[in-house]
Motif scaffolding. Sequence first.
Motif, short mmCIF file in Angstrom:
data_model
loop_
_atom_site.label_atom_id
_atom_site.label_comp_id
_atom_site.label_asym_id
_atom_site.label_seq_id
_atom_site.Cartn_x
_atom_site.Cartn_y
_atom_site.Cartn_z
N PHE A 449 0.85 -1.19 0.00
CA PHE A 449 0.00 0.00 0.00
C PHE A 449 0.88 1.23 0.00
O PHE A 449 2.10 1.14 -0.22
CB PHE A 449 -1.01 -0.01 1.15
CG PHE A 449 -0.52 -0.59 2.44
CD1 PHE A 449 0.17 0.18 3.36
CD2 PHE A 449 -0.78 -1.92 2.77
CE1 PHE A 449 0.60 -0.34 4.55
CE2 PHE A 449 -0.35 -2.46 3.97
CZ PHE A 449 0.34 -1.68 4.87
N CYS A 450 0.29 2.38 0.21
CA CYS A 450 0.97 3.64 -0.11
C CYS A 450 2.30 3.79 0.63
O CYS A 450 3.24 4.37 0.10
CB CYS A 450 0.05 4.82 0.16
SG CYS A 450 -0.56 4.92 1.86
N GLU A 451 2.40 3.28 1.87
CA GLU A 451 3.65 3.48 2.60
C GLU A 451 4.79 2.68 1.99
O GLU A 451 5.92 3.15 1.95
CB GLU A 451 3.47 3.11 4.07
CG GLU A 451 3.27 1.63 4.33
CD GLU A 451 3.28 1.32 5.82
OE1 GLU A 451 3.68 0.19 6.16
OE2 GLU A 451 2.88 2.18 6.61
N HIS A 452 4.51 1.46 1.47
CA HIS A 452 5.55 0.70 0.79
C HIS A 452 6.05 1.43 -0.45
O HIS A 452 7.25 1.55 -0.69
CB HIS A 452 5.01 -0.67 0.37
CG HIS A 452 4.60 -1.55 1.50
ND1 HIS A 452 3.37 -1.46 2.09
CD2 HIS A 452 5.25 -2.56 2.15
CE1 HIS A 452 3.27 -2.36 3.05
NE2 HIS A 452 4.40 -3.04 3.11
N ILE A 453 5.08 1.95 -1.23
CA ILE A 453 5.44 2.59 -2.49
C ILE A 453 6.22 3.87 -2.24
O ILE A 453 7.25 4.14 -2.87
CB ILE A 453 4.16 2.86 -3.32
CG1 ILE A 453 3.38 1.54 -3.53
CG2 ILE A 453 4.50 3.49 -4.65
CD1 ILE A 453 2.02 1.73 -4.16
N ALA A 454 5.71 4.70 -1.30
CA ALA A 454 6.39 5.97 -1.02
C ALA A 454 7.77 5.74 -0.44
O ALA A 454 8.73 6.44 -0.79
CB ALA A 454 5.54 6.80 -0.07
N SER A 455 7.91 4.74 0.45
CA SER A 455 9.21 4.47 1.05
C SER A 455 10.21 3.99 0.00
O SER A 455 11.36 4.48 -0.06
CB SER A 455 9.06 3.42 2.15
OG SER A 455 10.32 3.04 2.65
N ALA A 456 9.80 3.05 -0.85
CA ALA A 456 10.72 2.55 -1.88
C ALA A 456 11.11 3.66 -2.84
O ALA A 456 12.27 3.75 -3.28
CB ALA A 456 10.06 1.39 -2.63
N PHE A 457 10.16 4.52 -3.19
CA PHE A 457 10.46 5.63 -4.10
C PHE A 457 11.46 6.60 -3.46
O PHE A 457 12.41 7.05 -4.11
CB PHE A 457 9.15 6.35 -4.46
CG PHE A 457 9.34 7.53 -5.35
CD1 PHE A 457 9.43 7.37 -6.73
CD2 PHE A 457 9.43 8.82 -4.83
CE1 PHE A 457 9.62 8.46 -7.56
CE2 PHE A 457 9.62 9.92 -5.66
CZ PHE A 457 9.71 9.74 -7.03
N ALA A 458 11.25 6.96 -2.19
CA ALA A 458 12.16 7.90 -1.53
C ALA A 458 13.57 7.32 -1.41
O ALA A 458 14.57 8.03 -1.60
CB ALA A 458 11.62 8.27 -0.15
N VAL A 459 13.68 6.02 -1.11
CA VAL A 459 15.00 5.39 -1.02
C VAL A 459 15.69 5.42 -2.38
O VAL A 459 16.89 5.70 -2.50
CB VAL A 459 14.87 3.96 -0.49
CG1 VAL A 459 16.21 3.22 -0.59
CG2 VAL A 459 14.38 3.97 0.96
N LEU A 460 14.91 5.14 -3.43
CA LEU A 460 15.49 5.18 -4.78
C LEU A 460 15.97 6.59 -5.14
O LEU A 460 17.05 6.76 -5.71
CB LEU A 460 14.45 4.70 -5.80
CG LEU A 460 14.90 4.68 -7.27
CD1 LEU A 460 16.10 3.75 -7.46
CD2 LEU A 460 13.75 4.27 -8.18
N MET A 461 15.18 7.60 -4.80
CA MET A 461 15.58 8.98 -5.09
C MET A 461 16.86 9.34 -4.33
O MET A 461 17.77 9.97 -4.90
CB MET A 461 14.46 9.94 -4.70
CG MET A 461 13.24 9.92 -5.61
SD MET A 461 13.58 10.55 -7.28
CE MET A 461 13.70 9.00 -8.20
N ARG A 462 16.94 8.98 -3.10
CA ARG A 462 18.15 9.30 -2.32
C ARG A 462 19.37 8.57 -2.87
O ARG A 462 20.49 9.09 -2.84
CB ARG A 462 17.94 8.95 -0.85
CG ARG A 462 16.96 9.88 -0.14
CD ARG A 462 16.89 9.62 1.35
NE ARG A 462 16.01 10.59 2.02
CZ ARG A 462 15.88 10.70 3.34
NH1 ARG A 462 16.57 9.89 4.15
NH2 ARG A 462 15.08 11.60 3.85
N SER A 463 19.16 7.35 -3.35
CA SER A 463 20.30 6.61 -3.91
C SER A 463 20.81 7.26 -5.18
O SER A 463 21.97 7.02 -5.58
CB SER A 463 19.88 5.16 -4.19
OG SER A 463 18.94 5.11 -5.25
#
Length: 730
Positions: A449-463
């Motif tokens: 759900f939204c927290e999985h998607i937002a968390s994975a996206f933010a980690v990818l952006m920071r990487s």
Amino acid sequence: MNHSSSMADLSATLAPESLRQRLAALPRDARDTLFLLAVIAWVLLPQASHTPWWTSAFAASLLLWRGQLAWKAAPLPGRMVLAGLLLVAVAATWATHRTLVGRDAGVTLVVLLLALKTLELRARRDAMVVFFLGFFALLSNFFHSQSPLMALAMIAGLVGLLTALVNAHMTAGKPPLLQALRTAALLTLCGAPVMLALFMFFPRMAPLWGVASADLAGRSGLSENMRVGEVASLALDDSVALRLRFLTPGGTAPPAAALYFRGPVLAHFDGRNWSAWQADPAASALEMPQLRVSGEPLRYEMLIEPSKRRWLTLLDAARDAPQLPEGASVGRARMGGELQWITQRPITDVLRVHAQSHTQFQYGPREATPELQRYLQLPPEGSPGGNPRTRALGQQLLASMAGPRYTPALVQKALERLRSGGYVYTLEPGVVDALHTADDFWFDSKQGFCEHIASAFAVLMRSMGVPARIVTGYQGGERNAVDGYWTVRNSDAHAWAEVWVAGQGWTRVDPTAAVSPARVGQFQRLQAPRGALASAMGNLVDTGTLQALRAFWEAANHRWNQWVINYTQSRQLHLLQGLGLQSPDWTDLLRLLGASLGTLALLWLLWARMTRPRPDAWSQLLGEARARLQRSGIAAGPATSARAMALQVQARWQTTHEPWARAMGQWLLDMEKLRYAPRPQPDCVAELASLRRRWRQLRALPWPPATQACADKPDVNPPAAAGLHSSATS
């Protein structure tokens, strides 16, 4: 044959008619006790969901035991048994709450003491204690809920306790409970104007209680932390989080994609848990002026439900401070360093907020600053939560960029992978056992759900070297067609990302919209599986009817919150201003309250005088004759019958005023005959009119003066005679 007979006897014993007969045959004490126990059970029933489970079980066992003793007319337990039960109750309360004071421990003790006191109902004094404990337990239900349903249930409990109280004062015979119920209902109606006057004009203080917070783990809603992958399934909580009404012409709402209600901002990531950075007042003060808005603001009125949090989830983004009710228990509101408005104290009551927001805005520094480095923080490579495959994916996306590595292009690369990579938005992603939650989403499970998607996206952006953070709040809502308010539920809780773009500042990116566009753009929500009861209701009533009923109920509940729960001192003062008072204060409220109560008292006195019992026409006529005969020396008290007065008249004036005495005596005997001889009603009316004419004729005749003997004879009942004369002349 015998077996069949015994079964028939048992069925006859358990039949409703037999039960009613048994109840009617019970002694009055047993009947009144059973009624009181039923009322107490009704009052304590709402506490079952808020007190420890053993409290409800213990109280129910005591009430059932007391009911059995009353049914069988068995003796009550002795003092040693009661003392032992009291020690058990106190010890269990201490073991559960680690204290005997405070709201929760106090309510537990009140419930237990009320149930225990029913085992000591031996005298009226004990009954009075039970009544007052019952009233206190009734009020304690409002600690947890102040809804209209709770108010109606407690009004029923109040009438029940008043009925038992009235019945306890009916000492003679076995009066029906319906008679006591009518008296209690009349008392309630008589007290309603006083209650309304006190509610309207008694100066309001800060709330005496708040609403207990619920554990939001595993349920939709907002939290201070976001732990990714530890919840196997998300239960949609359809309870209302806030309501709002747009004050623009026509009450039109902004586009669906702009309805983001900002809550906590999470920037620190330890591999599984997202949390907020520790607040830095100096940094917050520097960041506040960096909000840049354009276009006309949206003005709206919002009612935030109790959450025991300090967040004001305003529409993103609010530049100016929201207007809170004067004297609100939450204190003032201030903006944090990340566009989040917070109050001084938690929201423990329905809070009315007037605010305005700009849906077109830019926020944050336009040029790179050292402060942005903390939004690139990730766990070290090789450590738990390092997400090495996501880091590698970020480097691949960077390498695939042919031109300059602008942040918007990198964002589009990540969103395109979400759209085309087979990712699924679901409420049941399962528990993520992997140490690297972003790796699990991007490469293994591909669902969440939204927290999985937002968390994975933010980690990818920071990487990829893009400063990113997560914003939690609410997105969407639905308009109630009954009252026009928009309703935002806890099931509308959402998490999205913000990335920093050079020249613009922080920019909202909702990666969930790439996986499930209907979640954001069309207000569509995933539906949790319905239970057996909900499925049965759905088969009996169509969905449209259920939605209409829910809309009507929520509109009624909103009005209740608006006019009852949220009736604060500021609204009281606004009411006085509407009545024409300039700059009113609490002293004006007290004056108006005193005037209202005085007016009510005067109206009740007039009503009591107008509705007092009056004597019938026959009694008035006989009373007039009795008063005249008393002045002539006849000893005629209120209990003296017409025949007795006729005998006195004949004995006193038979020789000196024989015609008058005979006429007067006959008139009195005819009055007695009219009162006690059976005859049709029309004949009684005609005869009474004839007797009234005869009395006027007798009164016009010269009456014999009181003889010397009569004048010297002491008055056998002077107070009664004087009272009768006063009644007749008045």
